[in-house]
Design a protein around this motif. Structure first.
Motif, short mmCIF file in Angstrom:
data_model
loop_
_atom_site.label_atom_id
_atom_site.label_comp_id
_atom_site.label_asym_id
_atom_site.label_seq_id
_atom_site.Cartn_x
_atom_site.Cartn_y
_atom_site.Cartn_z
N LYS A 236 35.06 46.70 26.63
CA LYS A 236 36.13 45.98 25.95
C LYS A 236 36.98 46.92 25.09
CE LYS A 236 33.30 44.50 21.99
NZ LYS A 236 32.78 43.33 21.23
N GLU A 237 36.37 47.98 24.53
CA GLU A 237 37.11 48.92 23.69
C GLU A 237 38.21 49.62 24.50
OE1 GLU A 237 33.24 48.01 21.99
OE2 GLU A 237 33.77 48.89 23.94
N LYS A 238 37.87 50.04 25.73
CA LYS A 238 38.87 50.72 26.56
C LYS A 238 39.96 49.76 27.01
CE LYS A 238 35.47 54.13 28.03
NZ LYS A 238 34.49 54.52 29.09
N GLU A 239 39.56 48.53 27.35
CA GLU A 239 40.56 47.55 27.78
C GLU A 239 41.52 47.23 26.65
OE1 GLU A 239 40.66 42.88 29.04
OE2 GLU A 239 39.26 44.17 30.13
N ILE A 240 41.01 47.00 25.46
CA ILE A 240 41.87 46.66 24.33
C ILE A 240 42.81 47.81 24.00
CG2 ILE A 240 41.87 46.19 21.85
CD1 ILE A 240 39.26 44.58 22.32
N TYR A 253 44.99 42.30 33.02
CA TYR A 253 44.07 41.36 33.65
C TYR A 253 42.65 41.88 33.43
CZ TYR A 253 47.92 39.11 36.19
OH TYR A 253 49.06 38.42 36.53
N THR A 254 41.89 41.17 32.62
CA THR A 254 40.54 41.67 32.37
C THR A 254 39.70 41.61 33.65
OG1 THR A 254 38.58 41.51 30.99
CG2 THR A 254 39.60 39.42 31.61
N GLY A 255 39.01 42.70 33.88
CA GLY A 255 38.01 42.76 34.94
C GLY A 255 36.65 43.01 34.34
N ASP A 256 36.54 42.74 33.02
CA ASP A 256 35.31 43.01 32.28
C ASP A 256 34.38 41.81 32.35
OD1 ASP A 256 33.30 43.58 30.46
OD2 ASP A 256 34.65 44.52 29.01
N ASP A 257 33.46 41.85 33.30
CA ASP A 257 32.54 40.73 33.51
C ASP A 257 31.44 40.67 32.46
OD1 ASP A 257 33.41 39.62 36.34
OD2 ASP A 257 33.44 41.80 36.48
N HIS A 271 46.13 39.52 23.95
CA HIS A 271 45.05 38.95 24.75
C HIS A 271 45.13 39.49 26.17
CE1 HIS A 271 48.44 36.22 25.79
NE2 HIS A 271 47.89 36.29 27.00
N SER A 272 44.08 39.25 26.93
CA SER A 272 44.06 39.60 28.35
C SER A 272 44.17 38.33 29.19
CB SER A 272 42.77 40.33 28.71
OG SER A 272 42.65 41.56 28.03
N ASP A 273 44.84 38.45 30.33
CA ASP A 273 44.74 37.43 31.36
C ASP A 273 43.47 37.76 32.14
OD1 ASP A 273 47.34 35.77 31.15
OD2 ASP A 273 48.03 37.84 30.99
N ALA A 274 43.25 37.12 33.27
CA ALA A 274 41.95 37.27 33.93
C ALA A 274 42.08 37.45 35.44
CB ALA A 274 41.07 36.06 33.64
#
Length: 388
Positions: A236-240, A253-257, A271-274
């Protein structure tokens, strides 16, 4: 409420009683959500085909397409022919073309259907002789196929590019060429090595932070051709951090399952979409949670999605690339297919203990649509393995 015996880690059988109350299905539209939400959908194998599963995939087209309609009925988009559909692990480009063709045809019958299709280079066998020109041509072939059918593109990561690229500049050359030619904005997919070891060092560096710089440079060269970036690094840290650096109008688009609930909810900074494989398995919960989030009920959103996170972390545990087995097993438990068989024989990649724990977590997450039927299904599977 159902009672059954499940194997435990000490090799005993323990009595388990289901407690989850199934989520009631309700038809929704994508417009009911405040986030764009795709489910990467699995394919249903044909168990009666006369084939060699490790060599030749056989697909039950009726059940496979019916599953896509179920996702659309719940308001979710379909991310077609992705890794959840076993792309590169049983589903080749030949079969992917047929899947894409059929899914896009089904989507045309529904004006509300959201769909995007994976285009990559998986028909190009990587070798020491593979060149950037070969990679570009392979991308062009697959993109052209999808675009001729009127489909939107999810630009998949390329194993061939990972083999032949000598550094970040080679990735930038390829993505510059492909993005400049795209007819409409694409979703770039950065698939981490935990999902596919052949993609280690993608974007020219084993350091994800350095790789992120290169990926962002590729996006910023053609921001008008990028709808968004799907990041599958389970961080999540890298995505944010990456989300904050995207050009205006480009979606994350989050791919963080592992951390999707908090990433989709977001905060004051965004925020992220999905675009998630786990949404295939938890579609009713995801649909209801997204609708509640759209209605401003953030607490209810978390109440619905947070119990699914332990289930997702279990399904996607290392070796993460075997997560498809858990996705298909849950579809079997929920009566969405009559068997637990997968193309490529991939049903064998997880242990019975893993599947038993998946059942417990799915019950707690309220994603067993009929607990008694699900209990009967896993009991039959265990009995066939001599466990009863």
């Amino acid at each position: 409420m159902a009672k059954l015996y499940l194997p435990a880690s000490d090799r005993s059988l323990e009595l388990y009683t289901t407690t989850g109350t199934p989520i009631v299905l309700k038809r929704r539209r994508a417009s009911d959500f405040s986030r764009v939400a795709y489910a990467a959908a699995h394919v249903v194998a044909d168990p009666l085909a006369d084939n060699d599963p490790w060599l030749t995939p056989a697909i039950d087209w009726d059940r496979t397409l019916a599953f896509r309609h179920r996702l659309w009925d719940l308001g979710l988009g379909v991310a077609e022919a992705m890794d959840t559909a076993q792309r590169g692990m049983g589903l080749g480009w030949l079969e992917a073309q047929e899947l894409i063709r059929r899914a896009l045809s089904e989507a045309q019958s529904r004006p509300d259907a959201l769909i995007a299709c994976g285009a990559g280079t998986d028909h190009l066998l990587p070798s020491p002789d593979t060149t950037l020109v070969d990679v570009i041509a392979a991308y062009q072939e697959q993109i052209g196929f999808v675009e001729r059918l009127g489909g939107r593109i999810i630009l998949m990561a390329s194993r061939a590019l990972a083999v032949c690229a000598k550094g970040p500049e080679d990735y930038l050359k390829v993505y510059d060429r492909i993005l400049s030619q795209a007819r409409q904005p694409v979703v770039i997919h950065w698939l981490g090595e935990m999902f596919d070891p052949a993609l280690a060092g993608y974007w020219g560096s084993a350091d994800h932070w350095a790789a992120m710089d290169t990926c962002l440079a590729a996006i910023k060269t053609h921001p008008d051709k990028v709808d968004g970036i799907k990041v599958s690094l389970l961080s999540k840290e890298k995505e944010i951090a990456m989300r904050a650096r995207l050009p205006a109008g480009v979606r994350m688009y989050t791919g963080d399952d592992f951390n999707y609930a908090e990433l989709i909810a977001g905060d004051e900074d965004g925020h992220s979409d999905a675009l998630l494989g786990i949404f295939d398995a938890i579609a009713p919960a995801a649909s209801l949670a997204l609708a509640e989030l759209g209605n401003g009920k953030t607490d209810t959103f978390f109440e619905l999605l947070e119990p699914t996170v332990p289930l997702s972390r279990h399904i996607f545990k290392a070796p993460t690339r075997f997560y498809k087995t858990g996705i298909v097993f849950l579809a079997y438990l929920n009566g969405l297919q009559d068997h637990f068989r997968m193309i490529g024989g991939q049903e064998s990649t997880r242990s019975l203990l893993h599947l038993a724990e998946l059942f417990r977590l799915a019950d707690k997450a309220r994603v067993l649509s009929d607990p008694e039927d699900a209990a009967a299904r896993i009991s039959r599977l265990l009995a066939a393995q001599g466990i009863h």
